[in-house]
Design a protein around this motif. Structure first.
Motif, PDB file in Angstrom:
ATOM      1  N   ILE A  45       0.827  -1.311  -0.109  1.00  0.00           N
ATOM      2  CA  ILE A  45       0.167  -0.035   0.074  1.00  0.00           C
ATOM      3  C   ILE A  45       0.810   1.245   0.065  1.00  0.00           C
ATOM      4  CG2 ILE A  45      -1.683   1.509   1.395  1.00  0.00           C
ATOM      5  CD1 ILE A  45      -3.173  -0.737  -0.023  1.00  0.00           C
ATOM      6  N   VAL A  49       1.158   1.200  -4.097  1.00  0.00           N
ATOM      7  CA  VAL A  49       0.149   1.834  -4.553  1.00  0.00           C
ATOM      8  C   VAL A  49       0.143   3.626  -4.231  1.00  0.00           C
ATOM      9  CG1 VAL A  49      -2.427   1.921  -3.965  1.00  0.00           C
ATOM     10  CG2 VAL A  49      -1.215  -0.093  -3.955  1.00  0.00           C
ATOM     11  N   ALA A  72      -3.622   4.637   4.794  1.00  0.00           N
ATOM     12  CA  ALA A  72      -2.783   3.419   4.437  1.00  0.00           C
ATOM     13  C   ALA A  72      -2.682   2.508   5.717  1.00  0.00           C
ATOM     14  CB  ALA A  72      -1.640   3.786   3.903  1.00  0.00           C
ATOM     15  N   VAL A  75      -4.949  -0.878   6.129  1.00  0.00           N
ATOM     16  CA  VAL A  75      -4.833  -1.983   5.427  1.00  0.00           C
ATOM     17  C   VAL A  75      -4.187  -3.113   6.292  1.00  0.00           C
ATOM     18  CG1 VAL A  75      -3.995  -3.188   3.617  1.00  0.00           C
ATOM     19  CG2 VAL A  75      -5.001  -0.890   3.365  1.00  0.00           C
TER      20      VAL A  75
END
Length: 412
Positions: A45, A49, A72, A75
């Motif tokens: 992440i 990402v 984030a 997650v």
């Protein structure tokens, strides 16, 4: 419990060496695998990402990156929350405790993300021209207080595995305590609303509040405090509610008017005040600023004095020009001819009540600039000239005797 056991057995069967370990070893390996999966999810992440997404995000001050960074963190927390039940040989209380702690962490991460979003909204608003007259920082801080208060209730409810409504029902009994604890916050909120709605204070305003030793520019308006940078570069922090309960001077009107006031006196030695002789009146006609005045005055006084002489009155009843009156007229004309003095604003040169230090001649006018350096230069130039021109009128400024004056007097 049976669901956790079935999930644990499936994990044990899927790993070749795990069934051969002791129960404590199976639990330790399961925890390590879960933490590894959470770490991988966090890495994907934040380092993959987010890097892809941030290519289209601004990197300046007005960026949502801090908000995305806080979100984030959810997650890996979700991975642990959903995977803790699959760790073999964990008891139900342990699974429940970990799930509650992770849920509380998720609430905290969401609260921090929303706090960063409010900060971003305030930063975006401050780039608008209207933000100087209508700051919202105080309201943003109030929203953050409400946000963190709500997050605290939800976190406690998640840790206790109870409904948040149960905690809220108990707050009614604590209302008096809450009002006492947040007394300053409530006062500051009301003061912030009044300051903003009445446009009493803006960032950049020069204010004076002698009671708190504040004299300088407002650099920050928050919910609880207003920061003033004094001219000596120190910072004075003023509680917001005191700006409503106590008086302060705001110099914004001077800045908006475009002119800064000069109000200063020259103290004239009254022993030098007298009537002008005919020769002096003729000599003063060489002053361009006095030529028209003396001509008009001569005609006016000549008409008056002719009537006095015709009536046979004593000469003492005649009107004559004084050196102090001529000097006042000279100062008025000098200021009117000065391009650095604002037109359309009050311009006075007047006598004040005599004092033991002499007769004050006050100059009251406005410069055509509000810049401090330029203002002081203009004011100094005016009084430099006034003090230097006084002997031309047979006048001198009053000055208390110094040691040198006494020495000269004794020597004489």
């Amino acid at each position: 419990m049976q669901q956790f056991q079935s999930e644990s057995l499936s994990v044990i069967d899927s790993i070749p060496f795990l069934p051969n370990l002791a129960p404590s070893g199976q639990t330790l390996v399961g925890i390590c695998i879960l933490l590894a999966i959470a770490w991988v999810g966090n890495f994907i992440i934040k380092h993959i990402v987010l890097r892809i997404v941030t290519r289209w995000m601004p990197y300046e001050d007005l960026t949502p990156l801090p908000v995305a960074a806080r979100l984030a963190n959810i997650v890996p927390a979700l991975i642990i929350s959903n995977g803790i039940g699959a760790v073999p040989h964990l008891t139900t209380p342990v699974v429940t405790l970990v799930s509650n702690v992770v849920s509380a962490s998720i609430i905290l991460f969401i609260g921090m993300a929303l706090s960063k979003a409010l900060t971003l909204a305030n930063d975006i608003y401050e780039h608008r021209p209207s933000s100087a007259t209508r700051p919202i920082k105080g309201f943003i801080q109030l929203l953050k207080i409400i946000l963190y208060a709500g997050a605290t209730i939800l976190i406690i409810a998640a840790l206790m595995d109870e409904s948040p409504l149960l905690l809220l029902s108990g707050l009614g009994a604590m209302a008096a305590v809450v009002l006492l604890v947040f007394k300053d916050t409530l006062l500051s909120l009301v003061a912030s609303v009044q300051l903003t709605s009445n446009d009493m204070l803006r960032v950049g305003d020069w204010i004076e509040m002698p009671a708190l030793n504040a004299d300088g520019d407002v650099i920050d308006i928050a919910l609880h405090t207003v920061k003033v940078q004094n001219w000596d570069k120190t910072i004075t922090t003023i509680p917001t509610h005191r700006l409503i309960s106590e008086s302060f001077k705001n110099w914004r009107g001077m800045a908006e008017a475009g002119g800064r006031r000069i109000k200063r006196s020259i103290f004239i030695d009254q022993n030098g005040i007298r009537f002008l002789t005919h020769e002096e009146k003729v000599a003063f006609r060489r002053f361009q600023l006095l030529d028209e005045y003396l001509g008009h005055k001569q005609a006016e006084l000549g008409e008056w004095n002719a009537a006095v002489e015709k009536a046979g009155h004593d000469e003492v009843n005649a009107r004559r020009v004084t050196n102090i009156g001529t000097f006042r007229t000279y100062v008025v004309e000098y200021l009117r001819a000065n391009s650095q003095i604002a037109d359309g604003m009050t311009l006075l040169v007047r006598q004040l009540d005599p004092t033991p230090k002499g007769l004050p001649i006050e100059i009251y006018c406005f410069t055509n600039t509000t810049d401090w350096n330029a203002y002081e230069d203009i004011q100094s130039d005016i009084f430099d000239h006034m003090l230097a021109i006084l002997p031309e009128f047979g006048l001198r400024p009053f000055q208390e005797p110094s040691g040198l004056d006494l020495q000269r007097g004794l020597a004489a």
